[in-house]
Design an enzyme around this catalytic site. Structure first.
Site, mmCIF file in Angstrom:
data_model
loop_
_atom_site.group_PDB
_atom_site.id
_atom_site.type_symbol
_atom_site.label_atom_id
_atom_site.label_comp_id
_atom_site.label_asym_id
_atom_site.label_seq_id
_atom_site.Cartn_x
_atom_site.Cartn_y
_atom_site.Cartn_z
ATOM 1 C CD GLU A 153 -2.898 -1.263 2.308
ATOM 2 O OE1 GLU A 153 -2.859 -0.389 3.188
ATOM 3 O OE2 GLU A 153 -3.759 -2.160 2.290
ATOM 4 C CD GLU A 258 -4.173 -7.916 1.672
ATOM 5 O OE1 GLU A 258 -5.074 -7.213 2.174
ATOM 6 O OE2 GLU A 258 -2.973 -7.622 1.748
HETATM 7 C C1 XIL Z 1 -5.772 -6.665 8.213
HETATM 8 C C2 XIL Z 1 -6.046 -7.909 9.032
HETATM 9 O O1 XIL Z 1 -6.935 -8.721 8.338
HETATM 10 C C3 XIL Z 1 -6.618 -7.503 10.372
HETATM 11 O O2 XIL Z 1 -6.707 -8.647 11.216
HETATM 12 C C4 XIL Z 1 -5.737 -6.458 11.058
HETATM 13 O O3 XIL Z 1 -6.360 -6.022 12.232
HETATM 14 C C5 XIL Z 1 -5.517 -5.278 10.134
HETATM 15 O O4 XIL Z 1 -4.966 -5.746 8.909
HETATM 16 N N1 XIL Z 1 -4.585 -4.678 3.674
HETATM 17 C C6 XIL Z 1 -3.554 -5.479 4.066
HETATM 18 C C7 XIL Z 1 -3.746 -6.446 5.174
HETATM 19 O O5 XIL Z 1 -2.491 -5.484 3.415
HETATM 20 O O6 XIL Z 1 -2.576 -6.665 5.900
HETATM 21 C C8 XIL Z 1 -4.853 -6.018 6.093
HETATM 22 O O7 XIL Z 1 -5.088 -7.055 7.036
HETATM 23 C C9 XIL Z 1 -6.106 -5.699 5.307
HETATM 24 C C10 XIL Z 1 -5.841 -4.571 4.324
#
Ligand code: XIL
Length: 404
Positions: A153, A258
């Site tokens: 990101e 994701e």
């Molecule tokens: C999220 C997790 O799913 C949660 O458990 C945590 O509290 C916050 O992070 N983008 C990403 C991930 O790259 O690492 C994030 O994961 C969701 C958004």
């Protein structure tokens, strides 16, 4: 072997792979037939009991895992200089015992960065902390991870995001992170830039695309782009497919890293999978959790393939995904297998570890003097393995400020 017998063999192996995709009853068997990694985000406490209902599903249906949180900066280095690998190690042990691959998420991110944010106050502290983190965590896991999210990101709309890494180090923190990662993990893993909101063709993904092109021009060792795919129902398959394709034209791997789809219908899942299957460079398809009950989006999101904490399969969706894989174009699947088997190396023509000399800077190198040196980003000079010249060349601006 005659041309005829070669093509007979090819036809045979194609029909064998079609047959195995068609007869597959699990996601991972269908995925193997099309050369795809099918993955899931998990946490060590969810797989530590390898016979739980949750762990049983994970090993039956998936062939790749990623730590949802435990390999982030705050999970692996806290305080600065104190490393902890127990979560990642436990997930890896589970993965290895079940023949699964693993993604590494992530080295550099604004969030969940633990002590880094307050410890970094200028370029030197920023680069030093970045290098030590990547060297240690990357070094520990380097033979265990297939795909590393080096950068997570880093783009906001059409510009680079303002975050503490960038503010302190400068725009070339991006280049340095890749160079340091290549040095840390060698050619054991593919190096990725992973982001959200650039899944289809839009302003953000165009910025991501332009960054990737610039990195390639500057010989920054990027191998792949992660499209996070936090989506809502009703997105356009063709839009995502076109985006995956344009990165493929640069020779880059794409992983959908994701995936969750709020209020998903079965058709949303198959659309996303089909966008991937249409492109040989789409190599991994990873859901961000198993069940709505443990999704970060919320237990009522309707965004994953299972529901409840038991967890119960959404059979219609899972079956639709298996059917979509069985219907995939065998020629594209064959090309995917060939593409995915190529080692990391980033830029076409550079094949680790056999590196052809490119351009020597005037500085001495740490380590072997025969490794080529190149200039990246805003002028920092490192060699292709991410090592920094001890004596900077005239054009070097600064990774050389690093103490060693
Ligand atoms: C999220 C997790 O799913 C949660 O458990 C945590 O509290 C916050 O992070 N983008 C990403 C991930 O790259 O690492 C994030 O994961 C969701 C958004």
């Amino acid at each position: 072997m005659t041309r005829r017998s070669t093509s007979a063999l090819l036809a045979l192996s194609l029909s064998a792979s079609i047959a195995s995709a068609q007869t597959a009853t699990t996601l991972k068997d269908a995925a193997a037939a099309v050369g795809l990694n099918i993955g899931i985000a998990t946490n060590s406490n969810q797989v530590n009991n390898a016979t739980s209902a949750y762990a049983t599903i994970v090993k039956q249906q998936f062939n790749m895992v990623v730590c949802e949180n435990e390999m982030k900066f705050e999970g692996t280095e806290n305080p600065i200089g104190t490393y902890k690998y127990t979560g990642g190690d436990a997930v890896y042990t589970f993965a290895a015992a079940n023949g699964m691959k693993m993604r590494g998420h992530n080295f550099i991110w604004r969030d969940q960065a633990g002590p880094a944010k307050n410890a970094i106050h200028d370029r030197t502290t920023g680069l030093t902390i970045m290098r030590n983190h990547i060297e240690n965590v990357g070094g520990h896991f380097k033979t265990k991870i297939l795909e590393w999210d080096v950068l997570n990101e880093i783009t906001s709309g059409s510009s680079l995001e303002v975050n503490f890494w960038r503010t302190n180090i400068g725009d070339d923190y991006l280049d340095s992170a890749f160079a340091m990662s290549r040095r840390a993990v060698g050619n054991n893993g593919y190096l990725y830039y992973n982001d959200f909101g650039g899944d289809g063709v839009n302003g953000k993904s165009t910025s991501m695309f332009n960054l990737a092109k610039k990195w390639q021009t500057n010989k920054v060792p990027v191998d792949g782009i992660g499209l996070q795919c936090h989506l809502g129902s009703g997105f356009k398959k063709d839009d995502i497919s076109a985006n995956i394709k344009r990165f493929g034209d640069l020779g880059l791997r794409i992983s959908l890293t994701e995936i969750d789809i709020t209020n998903a219908k079965a058709s949303d899942w198959t659309n996303l999978l089909t966008a991937c299957l249409e492109n040989y460079n789409c190599v991994s398809f990873v859901t961000w959790g198993l069940s709505d009950a443990n999704s970060w989006i919320g237990s009522n999101c309707g965004c994953l393939l299972y529901s409840g904490s038991t967890p119960a399969p959404k059979t219609e969706m899972i079956q639709a995904l298996i059917t979509a894989m069985a219907a995939a174009d065998p020629a594209i699947s064959a090309k995917r297998k060939e593409f995915a088997a190529k080692g990391p190396g980033g830029v076409t023509g550079i094949n680790f570890p056999t590196i052809q000399p490119m351009r020597r800077a005037s500085g001495n190198l740490q380590g072997t003097a025969s490794v080529p040196v190149f200039s990246i980003g805003s002028g920092a000079v490192v060699d292709i393995l991410g090592r920094v010249p001890v004596v900077p060349s005239a054009s070097a601006k600064s990774l050389d400020v690093l103490p060693k």
